[in-house]
Design an enzyme around this catalytic site. Structure first.
Site, PDB file in Angstrom:
ATOM      1  N   LYS A  83       0.840  -1.192   0.000  1.00 14.88           N
ATOM      2  CA  LYS A  83       0.000   0.000   0.000  1.00 14.88           C
ATOM      3  C   LYS A  83       0.879   1.247   0.000  1.00 14.88           C
ATOM      4  O   LYS A  83       1.688   1.457   0.914  1.00 14.88           O
ATOM      5  CB  LYS A  83      -0.913   0.003   1.230  1.00 14.88           C
ATOM      6  CG  LYS A  83      -1.984  -1.076   1.214  1.00 14.88           C
ATOM      7  CD  LYS A  83      -3.063  -0.786   0.189  1.00 14.88           C
ATOM      8  CE  LYS A  83      -4.218  -1.762   0.300  1.00 14.88           C
ATOM      9  NZ  LYS A  83      -5.280  -1.472  -0.691  1.00 14.88           N
TER      10      LYS A  83
ATOM     11  N   ASP B  53      -0.339  -0.745  -4.707  1.00 14.00           N
ATOM     12  CA  ASP B  53      -1.691  -0.178  -4.712  1.00 14.00           C
ATOM     13  C   ASP B  53      -1.638   1.212  -4.120  1.00 14.00           C
ATOM     14  O   ASP B  53      -1.399   1.397  -2.926  1.00 14.00           O
ATOM     15  CB  ASP B  53      -2.630  -1.063  -3.896  1.00 14.00           C
ATOM     16  CG  ASP B  53      -4.090  -0.622  -4.022  1.00 14.00           C
ATOM     17  OD1 ASP B  53      -4.356   0.362  -4.742  1.00 14.00           O
ATOM     18  OD2 ASP B  53      -4.960  -1.267  -3.412  1.00 14.00           O
TER      19      ASP B  53
ATOM     20  N   GLU C 114      -1.747  -0.702  -9.043  1.00 10.38           N
ATOM     21  CA  GLU C 114      -3.206  -0.647  -8.965  1.00 10.38           C
ATOM     22  C   GLU C 114      -3.693   0.770  -8.657  1.00 10.38           C
ATOM     23  O   GLU C 114      -3.191   1.425  -7.744  1.00 10.38           O
ATOM     24  CB  GLU C 114      -3.672  -1.617  -7.868  1.00 10.38           C
ATOM     25  CG  GLU C 114      -5.143  -1.858  -7.805  1.00 10.38           C
ATOM     26  CD  GLU C 114      -5.475  -2.980  -6.823  1.00 10.38           C
ATOM     27  OE1 GLU C 114      -6.646  -3.034  -6.383  1.00 10.38           O
ATOM     28  OE2 GLU C 114      -4.577  -3.784  -6.485  1.00 10.38           O
TER      29      GLU C 114
ATOM     30  N   ASP D 296      -9.043  -0.337 -10.351  1.00  6.67           N
ATOM     31  CA  ASP D 296      -9.770  -0.937  -9.235  1.00  6.67           C
ATOM     32  C   ASP D 296     -11.011  -0.103  -8.921  1.00  6.67           C
ATOM     33  O   ASP D 296     -12.113  -0.428  -9.351  1.00  6.67           O
ATOM     34  CB  ASP D 296      -8.864  -1.059  -8.011  1.00  6.67           C
ATOM     35  CG  ASP D 296      -9.584  -1.638  -6.798  1.00  6.67           C
ATOM     36  OD1 ASP D 296     -10.753  -2.064  -6.932  1.00  6.67           O
ATOM     37  OD2 ASP D 296      -8.996  -1.655  -5.706  1.00  6.67           O
TER      38      ASP D 296
ATOM     39  N   LYS E 116     -14.515  -6.616  -7.804  1.00 11.27           N
ATOM     40  CA  LYS E 116     -14.913  -6.821  -6.410  1.00 11.27           C
ATOM     41  C   LYS E 116     -16.432  -6.876  -6.344  1.00 11.27           C
ATOM     42  O   LYS E 116     -17.116  -5.991  -6.868  1.00 11.27           O
ATOM     43  CB  LYS E 116     -14.377  -5.695  -5.514  1.00 11.27           C
ATOM     44  CG  LYS E 116     -12.858  -5.681  -5.405  1.00 11.27           C
ATOM     45  CD  LYS E 116     -12.376  -4.524  -4.549  1.00 11.27           C
ATOM     46  CE  LYS E 116     -10.842  -4.511  -4.447  1.00 11.27           C
ATOM     47  NZ  LYS E 116     -10.338  -3.326  -3.715  1.00 11.27           N
TER      48      LYS E 116
END
Length: 364
Positions: free
Chosen positions: A165, A192, A220, A245, A269
């Site tokens: 992250k 991400d 991402e 995403d 998702k």
């Protein structure tokens, strides 16, 4: 035909995290969510769940409960025996938005449907539960040393792909990534940014990582979800695959991303798109365009992660998974769905997604 839905039960869910989950947009210390049971006229019970996520779906536990106990339950229990797709369409059309709530009911519907067929959900959807999925482990945003320590721990637990992250500040992000790479030199990395960079910063930091020879599988959502032009500029400027995403919330948005060449990959998702049929439609678009998908999840209860894993095993366009969320939740009582051996996810071999019903009456 699917037996009629006779009841939909929902209750609050709360469990502490083993460690804080930190991204460029939020910090989570406690898992807050909703567990769902859907009962059919023949007594079959299916399970679903949702997590509270203001930053992505804008939903709270209270709003999820209100939607499930209101328009979704009404749409389900007023229907006679009908097909699975028609019931799923009823959930989708029960209200505007509220995709995490709809996804929770949709998971429960598909779990119940697969149980009536006597097969695992992945097989009911055309896949194979023998498929071994390999998930990454997330290293959340923190100081370089703490991120390095978390990377070492993840490698010790058997993970060879780490999702890092970033997205706080590009200079600090480079320092963080270098610390993680030095601590875990033999793993592959997925980055991400959670929309944390602007276009110039994204290109600058990704090119610097490429020049440093740090092995990246993908980056991402480097920029804001609405900035498809900016994401397309980043995608064109770097060699590392860029994955959309937060920008992917429906088949319509997936098609626009593909048409504009705004990303090289899509992250699907259930909580973003509202259910299995929408998720499979996104995967179909990706396959037609010749691009790969990841199935991921937000900080959600284990039931959601299991449902996502069955989705991943059901479609050939899904080549990657990011389904470590339940490993952050300190709750041994909610188990089932799959077994994790290091990074390998082995799906439950029984009907549905593999969770036991709770005692009737525990609902809100």
């Amino acid at each position: 035909m699917l037996p009629a839905v006779t009841d939909l039960r929902a209750r609050r869910y709360s469990a502490p995290l083993a460690r804080p989950f930190i991204t460029a947009r939020r910090r989570v210390d406690t898992m807050l969510g909703v567990l769902v049971e859907l009962e059919l006229a023949d007594g079959t019970v299916g399970h679903g769940s949702a997590g509270q996520s203001f930053g992505v779906t804008g939903e709270s536990v209270d709003s999820v409960l209100a939607v499930l106990n209101g328009p979704v339950k009404q749409a389900l229990t007023e229907r006679a025996d009908t097909g699975r797709r028609e019931v799923a369409a009823g959930i989708a059309g029960s209200c505007v938005g509220n995709f995490a709530a709809k996804a929770a009911a949709d998971m429960a519907l598909h779990d119940a449907w697969a149980r009536t067929l006597g097969v695992p959900l992945a097989e009911a959807l055309g896949g194979d539960t023998a498929t071994v999925l390999r998930t990454d482990m997330t290293v959340s945003l923190d100081t370089p040393q703490r991120m390095a320590d978390a990377a070492v721990e993840a490698v010790g637990d058997g993970f060879d792909v780490l999702k890092i992250k970033l997205g706080n500040d590009w200079r600090a992000d480079l320092e963080r990534l270098r610390a993680v790479r030095d601590a875990a030199p033999d793993v592959r990395f997925r980055l991400d940014a959670n929309q944390g960079w602007d276009v110039k910063a994204a290109i600058r930091v990704i090119r610097a990582i490429e020049d440093a020879g740090i092995p990246l599988e993908l980056v991402e959502q480097p920029v804001a979800d609405h900035d498809l032009a900016g994401m397309a500029a980043v995608t064109a400027a770097v060699d590392v695959p860029v994955m959309a995403d937060e920008s992917v919330s429906s088949p319509h948005s997936a098609l626009e991303i593909v048409q504009r060449r705004a990303a090289d990959m899509l992250n699907i998702k259930l909580a973003k798109c509202g259910g299995m049929d929408e998720a499979l439609a996104i995967a179909d678009i990706a396959r037609a365009a010749g691009i790969e998908c990841m199935v991921g999840a937000m900080m959600e209860p284990r039931i959601s992660i299991a449902a996502a894993a069955h989705l991943a095993a059901a479609h050939p366009a899904v080549t990657l998974v990011d389904l470590d969320s339940a490993e952050w939740i300190d709750d041994p009582d909610l188990s089932g769905g799959y077994t994790l051996r290091g990074s390998e996810m082995h799906l439950h071999p029984g009907p549905g997604i593999g969770f036991a019903p709770w005692v009737k009456g525990e609902q809100e």
